[in-house]
Design a protein around this motif. Structure first.
Motif, PDB file in Angstrom:
ATOM      1  N   THR A   1       0.857  -1.185   0.000  1.00  0.00           N
ATOM      2  CA  THR A   1       0.000   0.000   0.000  1.00  0.00           C
ATOM      3  C   THR A   1       0.898   1.243   0.000  1.00  0.00           C
ATOM      4  OG1 THR A   1      -0.027   0.160   2.406  1.00  0.00           O
ATOM      5  CG2 THR A   1      -1.794  -1.151   1.385  1.00  0.00           C
ATOM      6  N   ASN A   2       0.342   2.352  -0.460  1.00  0.00           N
ATOM      7  CA  ASN A   2       1.111   3.609  -0.441  1.00  0.00           C
ATOM      8  C   ASN A   2       1.504   3.962   0.992  1.00  0.00           C
ATOM      9  OD1 ASN A   2       0.796   3.782  -3.189  1.00  0.00           O
ATOM     10  ND2 ASN A   2      -1.026   5.093  -3.062  1.00  0.00           N
ATOM     11  N   MET A   3       0.590   3.685   1.911  1.00  0.00           N
ATOM     12  CA  MET A   3       0.888   3.994   3.328  1.00  0.00           C
ATOM     13  C   MET A   3       2.108   3.201   3.804  1.00  0.00           C
ATOM     14  SD  MET A   3       0.127   5.744   5.833  1.00  0.00           S
ATOM     15  CE  MET A   3      -1.522   6.311   6.013  1.00  0.00           C
ATOM     16  N   ALA A   4       2.193   1.922   3.430  1.00  0.00           N
ATOM     17  CA  ALA A   4       3.343   1.096   3.854  1.00  0.00           C
ATOM     18  C   ALA A   4       4.638   1.644   3.253  1.00  0.00           C
ATOM     19  CB  ALA A   4       3.118  -0.352   3.429  1.00  0.00           C
ATOM     20  N   VAL A   5       4.561   2.088   2.008  1.00  0.00           N
ATOM     21  CA  VAL A   5       5.763   2.640   1.357  1.00  0.00           C
ATOM     22  C   VAL A   5       6.213   3.910   2.084  1.00  0.00           C
ATOM     23  CG1 VAL A   5       6.593   3.766  -0.764  1.00  0.00           C
ATOM     24  CG2 VAL A   5       5.227   1.674  -0.913  1.00  0.00           C
ATOM     25  N   VAL A   6       5.265   4.782   2.375  1.00  0.00           N
ATOM     26  CA  VAL A   6       5.613   6.056   3.002  1.00  0.00           C
ATOM     27  C   VAL A   6       6.160   5.838   4.419  1.00  0.00           C
ATOM     28  CG1 VAL A   6       4.630   8.239   3.830  1.00  0.00           C
ATOM     29  CG2 VAL A   6       4.068   7.395   1.550  1.00  0.00           C
ATOM     30  N   LYS A   7       5.548   4.916   5.141  1.00  0.00           N
ATOM     31  CA  LYS A   7       6.059   4.628   6.499  1.00  0.00           C
ATOM     32  C   LYS A   7       7.482   4.057   6.432  1.00  0.00           C
ATOM     33  CE  LYS A   7       1.834   4.219   9.185  1.00  0.00           C
ATOM     34  NZ  LYS A   7       0.878   3.340   9.860  1.00  0.00           N
ATOM     35  N   ALA A   8       7.741   3.203   5.443  1.00  0.00           N
ATOM     36  CA  ALA A   8       9.097   2.630   5.305  1.00  0.00           C
ATOM     37  C   ALA A   8      10.111   3.738   4.992  1.00  0.00           C
ATOM     38  CB  ALA A   8       9.100   1.566   4.208  1.00  0.00           C
ATOM     39  N   ILE A   9       9.702   4.699   4.191  1.00  0.00           N
ATOM     40  CA  ILE A   9      10.613   5.812   3.852  1.00  0.00           C
ATOM     41  C   ILE A   9      10.909   6.636   5.111  1.00  0.00           C
ATOM     42  CG2 ILE A   9      10.786   8.015   2.592  1.00  0.00           C
ATOM     43  CD1 ILE A   9       9.203   6.588   0.301  1.00  0.00           C
ATOM     44  N   LEU A  10       9.842   6.957   5.856  1.00  0.00           N
ATOM     45  CA  LEU A  10      10.047   7.774   7.072  1.00  0.00           C
ATOM     46  C   LEU A  10      10.988   7.067   8.043  1.00  0.00           C
ATOM     47  CD1 LEU A  10       6.432   9.139   7.574  1.00  0.00           C
ATOM     48  CD2 LEU A  10       8.494  10.503   7.148  1.00  0.00           C
ATOM     49  N   LYS A  11      10.805   5.751   8.155  1.00  0.00           N
ATOM     50  CA  LYS A  11      11.681   4.988   9.070  1.00  0.00           C
ATOM     51  C   LYS A  11      13.128   5.064   8.582  1.00  0.00           C
ATOM     52  CE  LYS A  11      11.716   0.578  11.423  1.00  0.00           C
ATOM     53  NZ  LYS A  11      11.750  -0.802  11.004  1.00  0.00           N
ATOM     54  N   SER A  12      13.328   4.918   7.290  1.00  0.00           N
ATOM     55  CA  SER A  12      14.713   4.849   6.808  1.00  0.00           C
ATOM     56  C   SER A  12      15.418   6.201   6.865  1.00  0.00           C
ATOM     57  CB  SER A  12      14.790   4.239   5.414  1.00  0.00           C
ATOM     58  OG  SER A  12      14.105   5.047   4.524  1.00  0.00           O
ATOM     59  N   VAL A  13      14.658   7.305   6.870  1.00  0.00           N
ATOM     60  CA  VAL A  13      15.331   8.618   7.000  1.00  0.00           C
ATOM     61  C   VAL A  13      15.174   9.170   8.426  1.00  0.00           C
ATOM     62  CG1 VAL A  13      15.205   9.221   4.553  1.00  0.00           C
ATOM     63  CG2 VAL A  13      13.345   9.905   6.054  1.00  0.00           C
ATOM     64  N   ASP A  14      14.602   8.335   9.298  1.00  0.00           N
ATOM     65  CA  ASP A  14      14.495   8.679  10.714  1.00  0.00           C
ATOM     66  C   ASP A  14      13.697   9.987  10.933  1.00  0.00           C
ATOM     67  OD1 ASP A  14      14.867   8.202  13.367  1.00  0.00           O
ATOM     68  OD2 ASP A  14      16.810   9.219  13.487  1.00  0.00           O
TER      69      ASP A  14
END
Ligand code: NAD
Ligand code: TYD
Length: 339
Positions: A248-261
């Protein structure tokens, strides 16, 4: 020496394809034809020297006469990337999509026939199949049912390639791929937009409820699929390419936020895209069987590489945001031939 004409080589996937060819098939001569719209960026190719193996021609693919005059050499094969590619822009105004994606493709078919090419790979999209519900996958037999002006224009271009195959025994091959991500993607598309916004602590706009699903493929894997289609594909055949990474787009965005802290509080829900396709998912077993296609990395590894690239190359996307990238052609190629 084999000469391959690539259209749209200054864009996201086209420039990655040229880099891949330089590594994997250095003996091939590449002629890159690109008019340099807002999405064309020659900085993507600044490490590729202009020499016997690489030539750049600035030209509009919808301008038959100009292209015929500009390409004054024997062309053995074509890989056709050039297109208007952003769904939101097509909803605002479809005219450039019709000119480039539909007329431009017919011009490329006509010229490729005159050049008597051995192969013509038309780079298309899974979006021509329309939208899926919760179940099922797009196969090459799924009926074409596009929902946006972008996907309708790509579907029209696919049908023109098909018609040329049937009418003229044209050596056209169609690839239909899912959503790409990786280096050099213009920061209007989901993944680079979210990485760059998060880096700058700007809001991350999610359309609707964020539950739309896309199947993400690392751009080099798509490029390798195109090379396989060029070398092993059969004229008249369609090959679906995908990344086996439905999210889902939400899962992608959450993964991005996690990886850039960065905090999830940056997520902002905005009005949904009109006619927003719910789900895309690809069955690429035919390309696996016929071409030996496979993805090389999963989404977790691909996203890590992508985030690292955008963090290390902030000046690349900042120059897009300021518009400075548009000056590259004039500075490095002299007179602007389009004027
Ligand atoms: P992009 O928008 O990044 O690049 C398009 C390139 O085409 C640009 O360099 C632009 O200058 C050039 N171009 C546009 N109009 C032109 C014209 N009239 N004449 C000459 N050049 C022109 O697009 P992309 O994401 O690299 O996509 C490339 C192809 O792959 C497109 O055909 C697209 O439909 C297809 N595709 C993209 C994806 C994706 O996820 N990005 C997925 C599947 C298929
Ligand atoms: P996009 O990258 O535009 O690709 P496509 O529409 O061709 O699939 O969008 C991917 C998904 O992300 C799509 O469901 C729309 C959504 N999206 C957002 O939620 N916010 C955004 O700002 C953008 C650009 C896309």
């Amino acid at each position: 020496m084999t000469t391959l004409l690539v259209t749209g080589g200054a864009g996201f996937i086209g420039s990655n394809f040229i880099h891949l060819l330089r590594r994997e098939r250095p003996e091939i001569r590449i002629v890159n034809v690109d008019v340099l719209t807002y999405a064309g960026n020659l900085e993507n190719l600044k490490d590729v020297p202009l020499d016997d193996h690489y030539r750049f021609i600035r030209c509009d693919i919808a301008d038959n006469q100009a292209l015929k005059e500009a390409v004054d050499e024997k062309i053995d094969a074509v890989v056709h990337f050039a297109a208007e590619s952003h769904v939101d822009r097509s909803i605002e105004d479809a005219s450039a999509f019709l000119r480039t994606n539909v007329i431009g493709t017919q011009v490329m078919i006509d010229l490729a026939r005159a050049w008597d090419v051995e192969k013509f790979v038309h780079v298309s999209t899974d979006e021509v199949y329309g939208s899926l519900g919760d179940e099922g996958l797009f196969t090459e037999e799924t009926p074409i049912s596009p929902n946006s002006p972008y996907s309708a224009s790509k579907a029209a271009s696919d049908l023109l390639v098909r018609a040329a195959v049937e009418t003229h025994q044209f050596p056209g091959i169609i690839t239909r791929c899912s959503n790409n991500y990786g280096p050099y993607q213009f920061p209007e598309k989901l993944i680079p937009l979210m990485i760059s916004n998060a880096t700058e602590d700007k809001p991350l706009p999610i359309y609707g409820d964020g539950m739309n699903v896309r199947d993400w493929i690392w751009v080099d894997d798509h490029c390798m699929g195109i090379l396989l289609a060029l070398e092993k594909g059969k004229p008249g055949h369609v090959y679906n390419l995908g990344g086996k990474s439905e999210l889902t787009n939400m899962a992608v965005v959450k993964a991005i936020l996690k990886s850039v802290d960065k905090p999830e509080s940056l997520i902002t829900f905005v009005t949904d895209r009109k006619g927003h396709d719910q789900r895309y998912a690809i069955d690429c077993s035919y390309a696996e069987k016929e071409l030996g296609f496979d993805r090389s990395i999963d989404f977790e590894e691909g996203l890590k590489r992508t985030v690292d690239w955008y963090l290390e190359n902030e000046s690349w996307w900042q120059r897009i945001k300021t518009g400075a990238y548009l000056e590259y052609y004039d500075r490095h190629y002299g007179k602007d031939l389009s004027e």
